[in-house]
Motif scaffolding. Structure first.
Motif, PDB file in Angstrom:
ATOM      1  N   ALA A 530       0.838  -1.209   0.000  1.00 29.46           N
ATOM      2  CA  ALA A 530       0.000   0.000   0.000  1.00 29.46           C
ATOM      3  C   ALA A 530       0.868   1.252   0.000  1.00 29.46           C
ATOM      4  O   ALA A 530       0.583   2.223  -0.723  1.00 29.46           O
ATOM      5  CB  ALA A 530      -0.932  -0.011   1.214  1.00 29.46           C
ATOM      6  N   ASN A 531       1.945   1.245   0.808  1.00 28.58           N
ATOM      7  CA  ASN A 531       2.863   2.392   0.818  1.00 28.58           C
ATOM      8  C   ASN A 531       3.531   2.560  -0.537  1.00 28.58           C
ATOM      9  O   ASN A 531       3.662   3.674  -1.060  1.00 28.58           O
ATOM     10  CB  ASN A 531       3.905   2.212   1.907  1.00 28.58           C
ATOM     11  CG  ASN A 531       3.350   2.479   3.284  1.00 28.58           C
ATOM     12  OD1 ASN A 531       2.314   3.113   3.429  1.00 28.58           O
ATOM     13  ND2 ASN A 531       4.032   1.996   4.303  1.00 28.58           N
ATOM     14  N   ALA A 532       4.006   1.442  -1.120  1.00 28.46           N
ATOM     15  CA  ALA A 532       4.706   1.525  -2.406  1.00 28.46           C
ATOM     16  C   ALA A 532       3.780   2.054  -3.492  1.00 28.46           C
ATOM     17  O   ALA A 532       4.173   2.898  -4.310  1.00 28.46           O
ATOM     18  CB  ALA A 532       5.254   0.143  -2.780  1.00 28.46           C
ATOM     19  N   VAL A 542       5.656  -1.480  -9.257  1.00 26.23           N
ATOM     20  CA  VAL A 542       6.046  -1.980  -7.934  1.00 26.23           C
ATOM     21  C   VAL A 542       6.396  -3.449  -8.087  1.00 26.23           C
ATOM     22  O   VAL A 542       5.621  -4.226  -8.666  1.00 26.23           O
ATOM     23  CB  VAL A 542       4.913  -1.807  -6.893  1.00 26.23           C
ATOM     24  CG1 VAL A 542       5.301  -2.462  -5.573  1.00 26.23           C
ATOM     25  CG2 VAL A 542       4.619  -0.332  -6.679  1.00 26.23           C
ATOM     26  N   GLN A 543       7.587  -3.843  -7.593  1.00 21.66           N
ATOM     27  CA  GLN A 543       8.076  -5.203  -7.752  1.00 21.66           C
ATOM     28  C   GLN A 543       8.152  -5.924  -6.412  1.00 21.66           C
ATOM     29  O   GLN A 543       8.508  -5.325  -5.392  1.00 21.66           O
ATOM     30  CB  GLN A 543       9.465  -5.217  -8.392  1.00 21.66           C
ATOM     31  CG  GLN A 543       9.524  -4.666  -9.793  1.00 21.66           C
ATOM     32  CD  GLN A 543      10.926  -4.788 -10.377  1.00 21.66           C
ATOM     33  OE1 GLN A 543      11.770  -5.508  -9.844  1.00 21.66           O
ATOM     34  NE2 GLN A 543      11.171  -4.078 -11.477  1.00 21.66           N
ATOM     35  N   LEU A 558       9.945  -3.070  -4.037  1.00 19.49           N
ATOM     36  CA  LEU A 558      10.624  -1.967  -4.682  1.00 19.49           C
ATOM     37  C   LEU A 558       9.601  -1.080  -5.397  1.00 19.49           C
ATOM     38  O   LEU A 558       8.667  -1.589  -6.031  1.00 19.49           O
ATOM     39  CB  LEU A 558      11.666  -2.453  -5.695  1.00 19.49           C
ATOM     40  CG  LEU A 558      12.811  -3.321  -5.139  1.00 19.49           C
ATOM     41  CD1 LEU A 558      12.424  -4.789  -5.142  1.00 19.49           C
ATOM     42  CD2 LEU A 558      14.079  -3.121  -5.973  1.00 19.49           C
ATOM     43  N   ASP A 559       9.788   0.231  -5.254  1.00 21.19           N
ATOM     44  CA  ASP A 559       8.912   1.161  -5.977  1.00 21.19           C
ATOM     45  C   ASP A 559       9.763   2.240  -6.636  1.00 21.19           C
ATOM     46  O   ASP A 559      10.984   2.293  -6.465  1.00 21.19           O
ATOM     47  CB  ASP A 559       7.866   1.781  -5.044  1.00 21.19           C
ATOM     48  CG  ASP A 559       8.476   2.619  -3.944  1.00 21.19           C
ATOM     49  OD1 ASP A 559       9.249   3.544  -4.253  1.00 21.19           O
ATOM     50  OD2 ASP A 559       8.199   2.357  -2.748  1.00 21.19           O
ATOM     51  N   ALA A 618      12.445   3.482  -3.650  1.00 19.56           N
ATOM     52  CA  ALA A 618      12.622   2.949  -2.305  1.00 19.56           C
ATOM     53  C   ALA A 618      12.538   1.437  -2.338  1.00 19.56           C
ATOM     54  O   ALA A 618      11.876   0.847  -3.195  1.00 19.56           O
ATOM     55  CB  ALA A 618      11.557   3.505  -1.354  1.00 19.56           C
ATOM     56  N   CYS A 619      13.228   0.817  -1.359  1.00 23.97           N
ATOM     57  CA  CYS A 619      13.206  -0.635  -1.224  1.00 23.97           C
ATOM     58  C   CYS A 619      13.031  -0.981   0.250  1.00 23.97           C
ATOM     59  O   CYS A 619      13.935  -0.738   1.061  1.00 23.97           O
ATOM     60  CB  CYS A 619      14.496  -1.256  -1.766  1.00 23.97           C
ATOM     61  SG  CYS A 619      14.649  -3.026  -1.378  1.00 23.97           S
TER      62      CYS A 619
END
Length: 633
Positions: A530-532, A542-543, A558-559, A618-619
């Motif tokens: 949800a954050n990503a 998103v991965q 990851l995003d 971010a990750c």
């Protein structure tokens, strides 16, 4: 003739030497007198400081309770029922030693007093009608500051000190006044008793404007003497304390010191200088040691936490006043005793070195929960250990009350919120007739806010359950690949709604298994994804990835968003922490998601972390231990 003249000069020289020694002796007497006077002055200063601390503690301890009542009124936005006050006021009065009564005056009219017995005349008083008191009351309302006034002639009879606190609600509306009447005579009695025990005479007066106006305790003449003066400010009231020794200074040992000096000069004049130098050095050393010990004792005794000093053999060498109060021992009772006497469970100093929360035993055998910190004294000749014991009973009680309050409020909010959400759903579904487009938009906004509030309540309840250890986990070995695919399927609608592509690393080993609770792990995935998705740009990706690390597996989300600001990283996994905590932030969130993820993963034997990607984005990742059913490394 020469012999006579020589003998005469010898006598003259002896006389001069005797006079010189006499002067030296008198100088030593003078120094000793000065030292004894300084000792007496230090005693008076220490006693006066303790009496000042006693006054501040005794008066402020009662005033802090009324501050808590004000905070409760403000938190309730002034909507406090009489039944709540009827429950709160007796508890507040019961906890204080010097409160005579507490009165509530919403709109400046006294509507409730506890205890009412003996105070009936004050009930119903309207402050603006009190011509002699209203100007001061109006002033403190304008300044929004509490004020301790008195002595005041009370409407219910007698004289007392009144602590008035103007109450303003969060929306800046004026609610009224909380008045606490103090039985100050009990404080004065305690002050006199402590002063008598310390061997000092004290006087106390108060100030109004620029002039000292009224004596509260003792005689005015004490302020004209060579007394120690201490200023006190308690909730706006200015007082001044004067203290002198109860016994006049009497110098002892003067003639004996003179006689000793004269005898030594008659026996051997050559030793007089050596004795003088030795005595001078000894006096300097003694004064320096006294000052050092007095300073160290003053510092220790003014520390609020209990301090226990051990020698290198683990025996108690010194304790401060706070330790005596906490443990119920006198210093003489503990000095020389082994430190294990203080603890409910046997433990070594090495076991205590990391700090801990544990029980110590009072003299009566009653356990007291403390937070312990240990430090070693690095001294080649002596060495030792310092134990700092902090009483955390009150802190634990407040934490428990806070958790119970959060849990109760959250549960009480859930029921009406469910009803509101259901009602909105029925209206939006046409249960009450055809809905126009503007009405539908308003209903959608209301339902979205209900859902957001429901998520906040669920997060708060989860945090409360995790903190209390009440959340149950059903751990079972599950495949990592299936967990990732399940997480993708659950969160795909949210990603599609935001126009985000959600992918799973295609080459995840299907044999990798971890011991987890499926529902709780999916809750972690839901928060991270949800954050990503929320922070990803439109048409972003998103991965979900899984990497084998020895006997662990690292799962990464990851995003392509902006990432976490560097200054926010230390607070990233704390409760209610948000990088943008302003009222105008564009992206919602409770600030609890990452804290819940951290707690859930730790309960399943994992840990969580964050790293910024070199190419941007971010990750968030977490590591879980592989089960034995997984493939060999």
């Amino acid at each position: 003739m020469a012999t006579t003249l020589f003998s005469r000069w010898q006598w003259l020289l002896l006389t001069l030497l005797l006079l010189l020694f006499a002067l030296c002796t008198e100088y030593l007497v003078f120094q000793d007198r000065q030292r004894q006077q300084q000792v007496q002055l230090r005693h008076v200063a220490a006693a006066a400081a303790e009496l000042r601390a006693l006054l501040e503690t005794e008066v402020n301890s009662s005033l802090y309770l009324s501050q808590g009542l004000v905070a409760y009124i403000q938190a309730s936005h002034g909507q406090v029922r009489d039944e709540e006050f009827a429950f709160l006021l007796p508890n507040l009065v019961a906890q204080a030693r010097h409160i005579r009564n507490i009165g509530l005056a919403p709109g400046n009219r006294i509507s409730m007093i506890y205890p009412l017995l003996g105070n009936e005349k004050a009930l119903g008083l309207y402050y603006p009608d009190l011509a002699d008191q209203w100007p001061d009351i109006a002033g403190l309302i304008q300044q929004r500051q509490p004020l301790l006034v008195g002595p005041v002639q009370l409407a219910q009879g007698g004289v007392g000190f009144i602590h008035r606190i103007p109450v303003f609600l969060p929306d800046e509306r004026y609610w009224g006044i909380v008045s606490t009447v103090l039985d100050i005579e009990s404080v004065w009695l305690l002050l006199r008793q402590q002063a008598e025990t310390a061997g000092v005479k004290v006087a106390l007066r108060r100030v109004a404007g620029q002039h000292w106006t009224e004596m509260l305790v003792g005689e005015q003449e004490l302020f004209q003497q060579d007394a120690m003066l201490f200023d006190l400010t308690i909730s706006g009231a200015k007082w001044q304390l004067a203290a002198v020794s109860a016994e006049p200074f009497a110098f002892a040992g003067g003639w004996s010191l003179r006689l000793l000096g004269w005898l030594i000069s008659l026996l051997l004049l050559s030793l007089v200088a050596a004795i003088f130098i030795a005595n001078s050095r000894l006096a300097v050393t003694a004064r320096a040691r006294e000052q050092s010990e007095a300073y160290a004792s003053t510092v220790l005794d003014n520390v609020a936490d209990a301090i226990v000093v051990l020698d290198r053999f683990g025996r108690i060498e010194k304790i401060n006043r706070a330790a005596q109060s906490l443990l119920g021992y006198q210093a003489a009772d503990l000095c020389g005793q082994p430190y294990r006497l203080l603890f409910a469970k046997s433990c070594t100093l090495d076991e205590l070195a990391g700090g801990a929360e544990l029980d110590v035993l009072q003299q009566n055998g009653q356990p007291v929960l403390v937070e312990l910190m240990l430090s070693q004294i690095r001294d080649a000749k002596q060495g030792g250990t310092v134990l700092l014991l902090r009483d955390i009973r009150e802190r634990k009680r407040v934490e428990r009350l806070k958790n119970e309050f959060v849990s109760t409020v959250s549960h009480e909010l859930r029921t009406p919120l469910t009803a509101i959400h259901g009602a909105l759903g029925l209206v939006a579904g046409g249960a009450v007739g055809v809905i126009t487009q503007p009405q539908q938009q308003l209903l959608d906004i209301a339902r979205q806010n209900c859902e957001q509030l429901s998520m906040l309540i669920n997060d708060i309840l989860d945090i409360e359950k995790l903190s209390a250890g009440k959340m149950l986990f059903q751990l079972q070995p599950l495949g990592v690949k299936s967990l990732l695919l399940e997480a993708k399927n659950r969160n795909l609608p949210l990603a599609q709604q935001k126009g985000i592509t959600l992918t799973v690393q295609p080459d995840v080993d299907p044999e990798l298994k971890v011991l987890v609770d499926d529902n709780r792990l999916q809750q972690v995935f839901a928060n991270l994804l949800a954050n990503a998705i929320r922070f990803s740009p439109p048409q972003g990706e998103v991965q979900l990835q899984a990497l084998r690390l020895a006997d662990k597996v690292r799962i990464r989300v990851l995003d392509q968003g902006p990432g976490v600001p560097a200054d926010f990283l230390p607070r990233l996994f704390q409760k209610f922490s948000q990088a943008d905590s302003s009222d105008s932030r564009q992206l919602g969130g409770t600030g609890l998601g990452l804290a819940i993820c951290k707690e859930l993963l730790e309960r399943m034997g994992g840990d969580i972390g964050y790293q910024r990607l070199p190419e941007g984005g971010a990750c968030f990742y977490f590591d879980l231990a592989l089960t034995e059913s997984g493939p060999d490394a």
